[in-house]
Design a protein around this motif. Structure first.
Motif, short mmCIF file in Angstrom:
data_model
loop_
_atom_site.label_atom_id
_atom_site.label_comp_id
_atom_site.label_asym_id
_atom_site.label_seq_id
_atom_site.Cartn_x
_atom_site.Cartn_y
_atom_site.Cartn_z
N ARG A 110 -6.74 6.81 -7.85
CA ARG A 110 -6.56 5.78 -6.82
C ARG A 110 -6.74 4.40 -7.44
O ARG A 110 -7.69 4.17 -8.18
N PHE A 114 -3.85 3.79 2.56
CA PHE A 114 -3.47 4.45 1.32
C PHE A 114 -3.63 5.97 1.45
O PHE A 114 -2.75 6.72 1.05
N ASP A 115 -4.75 6.42 2.00
CA ASP A 115 -5.04 7.85 2.09
C ASP A 115 -4.18 8.57 3.12
O ASP A 115 -3.73 9.68 2.89
N GLY A 139 -1.42 7.08 5.03
CA GLY A 139 -0.02 6.69 5.09
C GLY A 139 0.27 5.77 6.25
O GLY A 139 -0.59 5.04 6.72
N VAL A 197 0.85 -1.20 0.00
CA VAL A 197 0.00 0.00 0.00
C VAL A 197 0.88 1.25 0.00
O VAL A 197 0.60 2.21 -0.73
N ASP A 198 1.94 1.23 0.79
CA ASP A 198 2.85 2.38 0.80
C ASP A 198 3.47 2.62 -0.57
O ASP A 198 3.59 3.75 -1.02
N ARG A 236 0.94 4.16 -2.81
CA ARG A 236 0.73 5.56 -2.40
C ARG A 236 1.84 6.45 -2.96
O ARG A 236 1.57 7.52 -3.51
N LYS A 237 3.08 6.01 -2.83
CA LYS A 237 4.21 6.81 -3.32
C LYS A 237 4.22 6.92 -4.83
O LYS A 237 4.55 7.96 -5.38
#
Length: 128
Positions: A46, A105-106, A108, A34-35, A38-39
């Motif tokens: 999304r 995700f949103d 962090g 997920v990180d 996100r990055k």
């Protein structure tokens, strides 16, 4: 949901040797995934399907490791959680693993999925 989790794991591990084996330790791998999403996702939509698959995987870990069962949320729960399904723990509490993945995700790193499991109320106790 179990079939969806199995299909998701088969798809994401087809080319990568990710240790998605439904253990509590594998939730740390989900945190890293997920990180990474996100990055990499700055300025792109999304990745809903991947987040959904990861959420189903987290829910399936709860089913297999904590004694939870998949449940369809009622209308009030759907409105509150923003999801159609979740898990019910042995003590009757209802949790939203799909929403937890979206929060990770949103927001962090503040919403670790492994920590979520380890601090989760209502887990079945393993026999000694």
């Amino acid at each position: 949901m179990r079939v969806h989790a199995r299909e998701f794991v088969a798809q994401v591990t087809r080319r990568n040797r990710l240790p998605l084996d439904y253990t509590v330790a594998s939730l740390r791998v989900v945190d890293f995934m997920v990180d990474g999403l996100r990055k990499a996702g700055a300025g792109v939509p999304r990745p809903e399907r991947v987040l959904y698959g990861l959420g189903v995987y987290v829910g399936e870990v709860l089913v297999r490791q904590a004694g939870a069962v998949w449940v369809e949320f009622d209308e009030t729960q759907r409105e509150y959680f923003g999801q159609a399904v979740g898990v019910r723990m042995p003590d009757g509490r209802v949790w939203n693993p799909l929403g937890r993945v979206v929060n990770r995700f949103d927001v962090g790193g503040e919403e670790s999925l492994q920590t979520f499991y380890l601090t989760l109320h209502g887990r079945a106790r393993k026999a000694a």
